[in-house]
Write a protein that holds these residues in place. Structure first.
Motif, mmCIF file in Angstrom:
data_model
loop_
_atom_site.group_PDB
_atom_site.id
_atom_site.type_symbol
_atom_site.label_atom_id
_atom_site.label_comp_id
_atom_site.label_asym_id
_atom_site.label_seq_id
_atom_site.Cartn_x
_atom_site.Cartn_y
_atom_site.Cartn_z
ATOM 1 N N LEU A 1 12.440 -9.373 1.053
ATOM 2 C CA LEU A 1 12.256 -8.011 -1.059
ATOM 3 C C LEU A 1 10.809 -9.382 -1.573
ATOM 4 N N ASN A 2 10.246 -9.061 -1.012
ATOM 5 C CA ASN A 2 8.612 -9.808 -2.662
ATOM 6 C C ASN A 2 9.491 -8.530 -4.021
ATOM 7 N N LEU A 3 9.273 -9.621 -5.076
ATOM 8 C CA LEU A 3 9.537 -9.412 -6.277
ATOM 9 C C LEU A 3 8.144 -9.887 -7.083
ATOM 10 N N ALA A 4 7.263 -8.367 -6.813
ATOM 11 C CA ALA A 4 5.968 -8.446 -6.660
ATOM 12 C C ALA A 4 6.259 -6.098 -6.360
ATOM 13 N N PRO A 5 5.021 -5.948 -6.753
ATOM 14 C CA PRO A 5 3.530 -6.433 -7.242
ATOM 15 C C PRO A 5 4.186 -6.231 -9.034
ATOM 16 N N ALA B 1 9.184 -4.191 -1.610
ATOM 17 C CA ALA B 1 8.294 -4.288 -2.790
ATOM 18 C C ALA B 1 9.149 -3.662 -4.135
ATOM 19 N N THR B 2 8.748 -4.644 -5.138
ATOM 20 C CA THR B 2 9.839 -4.794 -7.228
ATOM 21 C C THR B 2 8.044 -4.428 -7.767
ATOM 22 N N ALA B 3 8.710 -3.587 -8.028
ATOM 23 C CA ALA B 3 7.896 -3.509 -9.574
ATOM 24 C C ALA B 3 8.810 -4.327 -11.353
ATOM 25 N N LYS B 4 7.705 -5.004 -11.236
ATOM 26 C CA LYS B 4 7.554 -5.446 -12.379
ATOM 27 C C LYS B 4 7.568 -5.829 -13.871
ATOM 28 N N HIS B 5 7.145 -5.756 -15.544
ATOM 29 C CA HIS B 5 8.596 -6.141 -15.343
ATOM 30 C C HIS B 5 8.898 -5.085 -16.394
ATOM 31 N N ALA C 1 6.451 8.879 -8.858
ATOM 32 C CA ALA C 1 5.928 10.455 -8.264
ATOM 33 C C ALA C 1 5.995 10.666 -6.494
ATOM 34 N N ASP C 2 5.417 9.795 -6.031
ATOM 35 C CA ASP C 2 4.983 9.611 -4.832
ATOM 36 C C ASP C 2 5.599 9.107 -4.000
ATOM 37 N N HIS C 3 7.251 8.221 -4.626
ATOM 38 C CA HIS C 3 8.448 8.143 -3.515
ATOM 39 C C HIS C 3 7.335 6.263 -2.857
ATOM 40 N N SER C 4 6.572 5.828 -4.077
ATOM 41 C CA SER C 4 6.599 4.458 -3.799
ATOM 42 C C SER C 4 6.766 3.090 -4.316
ATOM 43 N N LEU C 5 8.195 3.444 -5.153
ATOM 44 C CA LEU C 5 9.203 2.558 -5.851
ATOM 45 C C LEU C 5 10.454 1.888 -4.848
ATOM 46 N N ASP C 6 10.647 0.836 -4.867
ATOM 47 C CA ASP C 6 11.184 0.546 -3.901
ATOM 48 C C ASP C 6 12.426 -0.230 -5.396
ATOM 49 N N ALA C 7 11.886 -0.958 -6.183
ATOM 50 C CA ALA C 7 12.671 -2.212 -6.649
ATOM 51 C C ALA C 7 12.152 -1.993 -8.334
ATOM 52 N N VAL C 8 12.975 -2.111 -9.142
ATOM 53 C CA VAL C 8 12.316 -3.010 -10.350
ATOM 54 C C VAL C 8 13.076 -3.667 -11.522
ATOM 55 N N MET C 9 12.591 -4.580 -11.928
ATOM 56 C CA MET C 9 12.704 -6.176 -12.342
ATOM 57 C C MET C 9 12.470 -6.216 -13.358
ATOM 58 N N LEU C 10 13.801 -5.677 -14.319
ATOM 59 C CA LEU C 10 13.582 -5.289 -15.448
ATOM 60 C C LEU C 10 13.373 -6.915 -16.173
ATOM 61 N N SER C 11 12.542 -6.559 -17.752
ATOM 62 C CA SER C 11 11.460 -7.821 -18.198
ATOM 63 C C SER C 11 13.086 -8.135 -18.979
#
Length: 213
Positions: A109-113, A158-162, A200-210
């Motif tokens: 699990l990468n806490l990025a991008p 991958a994790t989109a943040k923040h 929208a194109d199913h490219s998000l696995d996880a989200v980190m909150l700010s």
């Protein structure tokens, strides 16, 4: 998900893992000495957990990367430098490399991008450390999509943040209360755009909150 101090597995940590209370660990620079050491450490953590663990690292590139050259890893440039190229191909290769670095040591699990837009707030911890792909929501979305694709091709989450933004406050939220006085409409039309595009194109696995109010 918890942090685990030290560079080896102790009896106390084994007991906590065996109890099944921990679903994931996040590793920091303090945990990492060499490529072999961190690979062995992660293997031991997984071996002593009753169910497979999420093993997370912040491998963003630039200033924020836990796997560094001194430990035997190739250097990842900053996201600011990557964004300036405006090259989806380079973004994909960047994602492949960061994903491979995690996979080689057993992390998954990468806490990025980082998909924070650069608001030009000089002292924000995003702008100051060159952690943003840029100020254009469309560019950030397109580049982030390719970074995620590269990580996925290495079987790394991958994790989109923040979310929704950490660039709108000059305060460092790790050290003090960070408050952003930004209209909701601005956040929705600009800062949330990369998240919507990735969803929208199913490219998000996880989200980190700010941790910004």
């Amino acid at each position: 998900m918890v942090s685990v101090p030290g560079t080896r597995l102790t009896g106390q940590k084994k007991a906590l893992l065996n109890a099944g209370w921990i679903g994931g660990v996040i590793l920091f620079s303090q945990n990492i000495q060499t490529k072999k050491q961190i690979r062995d450490y992660i293997a031991q953590l997984q071996k002593n957990a009753p169910t497979p663990l999420f093993v997370a690292l912040d491998q963003e590139g630039g200033a924020v990367r836990r796997l560094r050259e001194a430990q035997g890893f190739q250097r990842l440039p900053s996201l600011e430098a990557l964004g300036e190229t405006k090259s989806p191909d380079l973004a994909y290769r960047f994602g492949l490399l960061s994903g491979r670095q995690l996979r080689e040591v057993g992390a998954n699990l990468n806490l990025a991008p980082v998909v924070d837009l650069d608001h030009g707030t000089p002292d924000s911890i995003i702008s100051k450390y060159r952690r943003s792909l840029g100020s254009d929501p469309q560019l950030v979305s397109a580049m982030a999509r390719q970074i995620v694709r590269g990580m996925r091709d290495e079987d790394v989450i991958a994790t989109a943040k923040h979310f929704p933004s950490e660039t709108v406050s000059a305060a460092n939220p790790h050290h003090q209360m960070a408050v952003a006085d930004v209209p909701l409409r601005e956040l929705e039309t600009r800062d949330m755009a990369p998240y919507r595009a990735l969803i929208a194109d199913h490219s998000l696995d996880a989200v980190m909150l700010s941790h910004v109010i």
